[in-house]
Design a protein around this motif. Structure first.
Motif, PDB file in Angstrom:
ATOM      1  N   LEU A 221       4.398  -1.852  11.649  1.00 14.32           N
ATOM      2  CA  LEU A 221       4.989  -2.961  10.878  1.00 14.32           C
ATOM      3  C   LEU A 221       5.570  -2.451   9.561  1.00 14.32           C
ATOM      4  CD1 LEU A 221       5.394  -6.028  10.361  1.00 14.32           C
ATOM      5  CD2 LEU A 221       3.013  -6.158   9.674  1.00 14.32           C
ATOM      6  N   VAL A 222       4.903  -1.452   8.975  1.00 18.32           N
ATOM      7  CA  VAL A 222       5.373  -0.901   7.708  1.00 18.32           C
ATOM      8  C   VAL A 222       5.692   0.580   7.876  1.00 18.32           C
ATOM      9  CG1 VAL A 222       3.904  -2.551   6.492  1.00 18.32           C
ATOM     10  CG2 VAL A 222       3.137  -0.188   6.701  1.00 18.32           C
ATOM     11  N   ALA A 223       6.585   1.064   7.006  1.00 21.81           N
ATOM     12  CA  ALA A 223       7.003   2.465   7.103  1.00 21.81           C
ATOM     13  C   ALA A 223       6.034   3.379   6.375  1.00 21.81           C
ATOM     14  CB  ALA A 223       8.406   2.627   6.515  1.00 21.81           C
ATOM     15  N   LYS A 224       5.370   2.842   5.349  1.00 25.41           N
ATOM     16  CA  LYS A 224       4.589   3.691   4.462  1.00 25.41           C
ATOM     17  C   LYS A 224       3.590   2.836   3.693  1.00 25.41           C
ATOM     18  CE  LYS A 224       5.892   7.306   1.205  1.00 25.41           C
ATOM     19  NZ  LYS A 224       6.983   7.987   0.531  1.00 25.41           N
ATOM     20  N   VAL A 225       2.397   3.371   3.457  1.00 26.98           N
ATOM     21  CA  VAL A 225       1.423   2.705   2.588  1.00 26.98           C
ATOM     22  C   VAL A 225       1.181   3.589   1.373  1.00 26.98           C
ATOM     23  CG1 VAL A 225      -0.942   1.843   2.375  1.00 26.98           C
ATOM     24  CG2 VAL A 225       0.288   1.560   4.529  1.00 26.98           C
ATOM     25  N   VAL A 226       1.231   2.993   0.193  1.00 28.46           N
ATOM     26  CA  VAL A 226       1.052   3.755  -1.046  1.00 28.46           C
ATOM     27  C   VAL A 226       0.012   3.054  -1.922  1.00 28.46           C
ATOM     28  CG1 VAL A 226       3.432   4.623  -0.956  1.00 28.46           C
ATOM     29  CG2 VAL A 226       2.935   2.540  -2.253  1.00 28.46           C
ATOM     30  N   PRO A 227      -0.604   3.767  -2.866  1.00 28.53           N
ATOM     31  CA  PRO A 227      -1.530   3.096  -3.787  1.00 28.53           C
ATOM     32  C   PRO A 227      -0.801   1.978  -4.535  1.00 28.53           C
ATOM     33  CG  PRO A 227      -1.680   5.490  -4.023  1.00 28.53           C
ATOM     34  CD  PRO A 227      -0.497   5.207  -3.134  1.00 28.53           C
ATOM     35  N   ALA A 228      -1.487   0.869  -4.745  1.00 28.91           N
ATOM     36  CA  ALA A 228      -0.843  -0.310  -5.340  1.00 28.91           C
ATOM     37  C   ALA A 228      -0.108   0.025  -6.641  1.00 28.91           C
ATOM     38  CB  ALA A 228      -1.878  -1.407  -5.577  1.00 28.91           C
ATOM     39  N   ASP A 229      -0.705   0.876  -7.467  1.00 29.62           N
ATOM     40  CA  ASP A 229      -0.078   1.194  -8.751  1.00 29.62           C
ATOM     41  C   ASP A 229       1.254   1.935  -8.598  1.00 29.62           C
ATOM     42  OD1 ASP A 229      -2.115   0.015 -10.101  1.00 29.62           O
ATOM     43  OD2 ASP A 229      -3.191   1.880 -10.559  1.00 29.62           O
ATOM     44  N   ASP A 230       1.436   2.559  -7.450  1.00 31.56           N
ATOM     45  CA  ASP A 230       2.656   3.362  -7.249  1.00 31.56           C
ATOM     46  C   ASP A 230       3.716   2.636  -6.433  1.00 31.56           C
ATOM     47  OD1 ASP A 230       1.057   5.249  -8.446  1.00 31.56           O
ATOM     48  OD2 ASP A 230       0.593   6.317  -6.583  1.00 31.56           O
ATOM     49  N   LEU A 231       3.463   1.370  -6.100  1.00 35.44           N
ATOM     50  CA  LEU A 231       4.353   0.684  -5.143  1.00 35.44           C
ATOM     51  C   LEU A 231       5.814   0.706  -5.581  1.00 35.44           C
ATOM     52  CD1 LEU A 231       4.776  -0.957  -2.543  1.00 35.44           C
ATOM     53  CD2 LEU A 231       4.372  -3.031  -3.894  1.00 35.44           C
ATOM     54  N   MET A 232       6.089   0.292  -6.815  1.00 38.09           N
ATOM     55  CA  MET A 232       7.492   0.206  -7.233  1.00 38.09           C
ATOM     56  C   MET A 232       8.107   1.595  -7.362  1.00 38.09           C
ATOM     57  SD  MET A 232       8.940  -2.421  -6.922  1.00 38.09           S
ATOM     58  CE  MET A 232      10.565  -2.666  -7.561  1.00 38.09           C
ATOM     59  N   GLU A 233       7.335   2.532  -7.899  1.00 36.28           N
ATOM     60  CA  GLU A 233       7.848   3.893  -8.074  1.00 36.28           C
ATOM     61  C   GLU A 233       8.223   4.507  -6.714  1.00 36.28           C
ATOM     62  OE1 GLU A 233       5.150   6.308 -10.419  1.00 36.28           O
ATOM     63  OE2 GLU A 233       6.118   8.114  -9.604  1.00 36.28           O
ATOM     64  N   GLU A 234       7.318   4.369  -5.753  1.00 38.49           N
ATOM     65  CA  GLU A 234       7.567   4.948  -4.425  1.00 38.49           C
ATOM     66  C   GLU A 234       8.721   4.231  -3.722  1.00 38.49           C
ATOM     67  OE1 GLU A 234       6.172   7.485  -2.689  1.00 38.49           O
ATOM     68  OE2 GLU A 234       4.948   8.082  -4.405  1.00 38.49           O
ATOM     69  N   THR A 235       8.776   2.924  -3.879  1.00 34.36           N
ATOM     70  CA  THR A 235       9.859   2.166  -3.240  1.00 34.36           C
ATOM     71  C   THR A 235      11.200   2.526  -3.871  1.00 34.36           C
ATOM     72  OG1 THR A 235       8.326   0.356  -2.811  1.00 34.36           O
ATOM     73  CG2 THR A 235      10.672  -0.143  -2.610  1.00 34.36           C
ATOM     74  N   LEU A 236      11.200   2.639  -5.194  1.00 43.33           N
ATOM     75  CA  LEU A 236      12.455   2.970  -5.878  1.00 43.33           C
ATOM     76  C   LEU A 236      12.921   4.380  -5.527  1.00 43.33           C
ATOM     77  CD1 LEU A 236      11.993   1.224  -9.342  1.00 43.33           C
ATOM     78  CD2 LEU A 236      13.748   0.745  -7.608  1.00 43.33           C
ATOM     79  N   LYS A 237      11.975   5.262  -5.281  1.00 43.71           N
ATOM     80  CA  LYS A 237      12.335   6.624  -4.871  1.00 43.71           C
ATOM     81  C   LYS A 237      13.158   6.568  -3.572  1.00 43.71           C
ATOM     82  CE  LYS A 237       8.689   9.508  -5.936  1.00 43.71           C
ATOM     83  NZ  LYS A 237       7.467  10.183  -5.452  1.00 43.71           N
ATOM     84  N   ALA A 238      12.641   5.818  -2.609  1.00 41.33           N
ATOM     85  CA  ALA A 238      13.363   5.681  -1.334  1.00 41.33           C
ATOM     86  C   ALA A 238      14.691   4.968  -1.540  1.00 41.33           C
ATOM     87  CB  ALA A 238      12.495   4.928  -0.320  1.00 41.33           C
ATOM     88  N   ALA A 239      14.667   3.910  -2.357  1.00 43.00           N
ATOM     89  CA  ALA A 239      15.884   3.121  -2.582  1.00 43.00           C
ATOM     90  C   ALA A 239      16.954   3.943  -3.300  1.00 43.00           C
ATOM     91  CB  ALA A 239      15.551   1.857  -3.385  1.00 43.00           C
ATOM     92  N   GLN A 240      16.526   4.735  -4.289  1.00 37.36           N
ATOM     93  CA  GLN A 240      17.494   5.578  -5.024  1.00 37.36           C
ATOM     94  C   GLN A 240      18.102   6.626  -4.105  1.00 37.36           C
ATOM     95  OE1 GLN A 240      18.512   4.727  -7.789  1.00 37.36           O
ATOM     96  NE2 GLN A 240      16.879   3.890  -9.076  1.00 37.36           N
ATOM     97  N   LYS A 241      17.257   7.154  -3.224  1.00 39.15           N
ATOM     98  CA  LYS A 241      17.740   8.154  -2.285  1.00 39.15           C
ATOM     99  C   LYS A 241      18.849   7.552  -1.413  1.00 39.15           C
ATOM    100  CE  LYS A 241      14.885  11.505  -0.505  1.00 39.15           C
ATOM    101  NZ  LYS A 241      13.780  12.003   0.323  1.00 39.15           N
ATOM    102  N   ILE A 242      18.599   6.368  -0.893  1.00 39.34           N
ATOM    103  CA  ILE A 242      19.582   5.689  -0.040  1.00 39.34           C
ATOM    104  C   ILE A 242      20.835   5.344  -0.839  1.00 39.34           C
ATOM    105  CG2 ILE A 242      20.042   3.566   1.269  1.00 39.34           C
ATOM    106  CD1 ILE A 242      16.926   3.632   1.933  1.00 39.34           C
ATOM    107  N   ALA A 243      20.623   4.822  -2.063  1.00 38.29           N
ATOM    108  CA  ALA A 243      21.755   4.402  -2.898  1.00 38.29           C
ATOM    109  C   ALA A 243      22.601   5.595  -3.333  1.00 38.29           C
ATOM    110  CB  ALA A 243      21.248   3.630  -4.116  1.00 38.29           C
TER     111      ALA A 243
END
Ligand code: HXC
Length: 258
Positions: free
Chosen positions: A176-198
């Motif tokens: 269902l999900v691509a990746k699980v990360v520690p709650a504190d890192d959620l935005m940082e990890e998501t933005l990493k993927a998003a920046q890569k795509i962008a």
């Protein structure tokens, strides 16, 4: 635009939409869904944006459609409105990738909203569920359809028929999900993927998203044919020449179509 139920910002080439109705765990009422649709359309039209992130709060991505709002509706109402409205579907019409960053509850329409995104990155606090049966309804925004295609029949039946929530690790195992990360890192990890795509070539990203989505809409042989022609199409792009040239010259590509 001034929104009441969401917060909108950009981080470089990433457009971020944060669901923000804290008093109801981001329950998706008509006003909120309308604002999400508006914000998505604005990011779609904004050439500086290459990828979007849809997120909620630490406690909840969204606890589902607004039960207090739905409670008032008759059969004739939902039939006339064709509830859920088209606003819900804006997510599925975006050509730029949308990543759901989910922490806390993603229930009912909240889980379905996340499933309309192109991928889900979850905090270890995330809980996914389709509790509709406990309200005497069934999922109405793809919970019996997109969820089944995502996790398969048995897990979808389990979730839809019991209404039980599943945790982030179970969601990961189920695909269902691509990746699980520690709650504190959620935005940082998501933005990493998003920046890569962008940061990639826009037409290549859009073509790739379209090709993956064909897997949901057509037969395997038609999908593979679509993929092959789309793949051939990338050879017409300057960015294709640049990408391969940069590899051979051992340097970073400079994409023209950004
Ligand atoms: C309206 C909601 C809500 C919802 C929570 N709230 N979820 N309001 N619609 N979906 C409100 C509560 O009424 C309450 O308001 C406040 O948020 C806090 O919720 P509590 O229940 O007091 O908090 P808690 O005990 O921590 O439990 C959290 C929860 C629970 C597990 C998320 O609220 C819950 O089970 N919510 C409903 C989840 C659900 O059934 N979703 C599916 C909806 S149907 P007050 O005013 O009392 O403080 C659906 C169909 C989609 O989504 C079909 C397509 C449209």
């Amino acid at each position: 635009a001034a929104y009441e139920n969401i917060q909108v910002e950009t981080d470089g080439a990433v457009g971020i939409i944060r669901l923000d109705r804290p008093k109801a765990y981001n329950a998706l009422n008509a006003a909120l869904v309308d604002e999400v649709g508006h914000a998505l359309r604005a990011f779609e039209a904004d050439d500086t944006v290459g990828c979007m992130v849809l997120t909620g709060s630490e406690k909840a991505f969204a606890a589902g459609a607004d039960i207090k709002e739905m409670q008032e509706k008759s059969y004739a109402d939902v039939q006339r409105e064709d509830f859920i409205t088209d606003d819900w579907e804006v997510l599925t019409h975006c050509r730029k990738p949308v990543i759901a960053a989910v922490a806390g509850f993603a229930l009912g329409g909240g889980c379905e909203f996340a499933l309309m995104c192109d991928m889900i990155i979850a905090a270890d606090t995330a809980q996914f569920g389709q509790p509709e049966v406990q309200l005497g309804i069934i999922p109405g925004a793809g919970g019996t359809q997109r969820l089944t295609r995502s996790v398969g029949k048995s897990m979808a039946m389990y979730m839809c028929l019991t209404g039980d929530k599943i945790d982030a690790q179970t969601a990961l195992q189920a695909g269902l999900v691509a990746k699980v990360v520690p709650a504190d890192d959620l935005m940082e990890e998501t933005l990493k993927a998003a920046q890569k795509i962008a940061g990639l070539s826009r037409p290549v990203v859009a073509t790739c998203k379209e090709a993956v989505n064909r897997a949901y809409e057509t037969t395997l042989s038609e999908g593979v044919l679509f993929e092959r022609r789309a793949f051939h199409g990338t050879f017409a792009l300057e960015d294709r020449s640049e990408g391969m040239q940069a590899f051979i010259e051992k340097r970073k590509p400079e994409w023209k179509h950004r």
